[in-house]
Design a protein around this motif. Structure first.
Motif: not given
Length: 213
Positions: A63, A65, A110, A114, A116, A118
């Motif tokens: 992941n 961010i 989280t 959020t 991500f 991935t």
């Protein structure tokens, strides 16, 4: 079951942001990115305080961010011990579980809504087999994250609680406002009451009467 809004091959701002991040480690052409990474990228959006990964499960998600804030923690009895708090532009995953394929001891949750980027473990391994350049890029990123982790662990040992607090605030001033105090106190291994006393160090001190004359 968590409600996850999953966008495949969408969110061009997210994809561009990740492309810029990768180029910090090694040059990646737009064609390489589109050929090798875009087909396996998932853009996932979570609400505030949603569990992303569970302890007891094998970590399958690498992941990054794009937007928001997340934490990694393990449980000690009823207590939650935070070992990572990360915002935009950082990776968050249970690295040991991801690479060893053994169950994780960590939860990832989280703190804010959020987003991500991935990549699944199997997709990442297939990409590595298909491109030496992509495998090298992955190795550079993983090596960097391990160095950062070791550096932080050493700081936790060598620094006093006050030094840890000031060091963190200096490098992450916005997180003092974004992250609940109990999470930060746990992450910095500072007692909550001590953390509260340290917070005055971040506030501007009033000028003396003499200074205003």
């Amino acid at each position: 079951m968590n409600q996850i809004i999953l966008y495949l091959l969408s969110g061009m701002d997210a994809l561009s942001y990740f492309f810029t991040y990768l180029n910090k480690f090694a040059p990646v052409t737009q064609k390489e990115y589109e050929d090798h990474l875009v087909p396996i990228i998932q853009v996932r959006k979570f609400h505030k305080k949603e569990i992303v990964s569970y302890a007891g499960e094998v970590e399958d998600d690498f992941n990054f961010i794009v937007k928001g804030l997340a934490r990694k923690y393990y449980k000690k009895g009823e207590e939650e011990i935070n070992t990572q708090i990360s915002a935009e532009g950082h990776l968050i995953l249970s690295q040991e579980s991801f690479h060893s394929r053994k169950p994780s001891e960590y939860f990832i949750e989280t703190i804010e809504p959020t987003t991500f980027i991935t990549i699944k473990y199997d997709d990442l391994e297939k990409m590595y087999r298909s491109s030496w350049h992509m495998e090298r890029l992955g190795r550079l990123i993983i090596t960097f994250s391990m160095i950062i982790k070791d550096r932080w662990q050493m700081q936790m040992v060598k620094m006093t609680p006050r030094e840890r607090f000031l060091h963190f605030v200096e490098r992450n001033p916005d997180l003092i406002q974004r992250v609940p105090q109990k999470y930060l106190a746990s992450y910095l291994n500072i007692k909550p009451e001590t953390f509260s006393r340290f917070k005055h160090l971040t506030k501007p001190q009033p000028s003396s009467k003499k200074d205003n004359q």
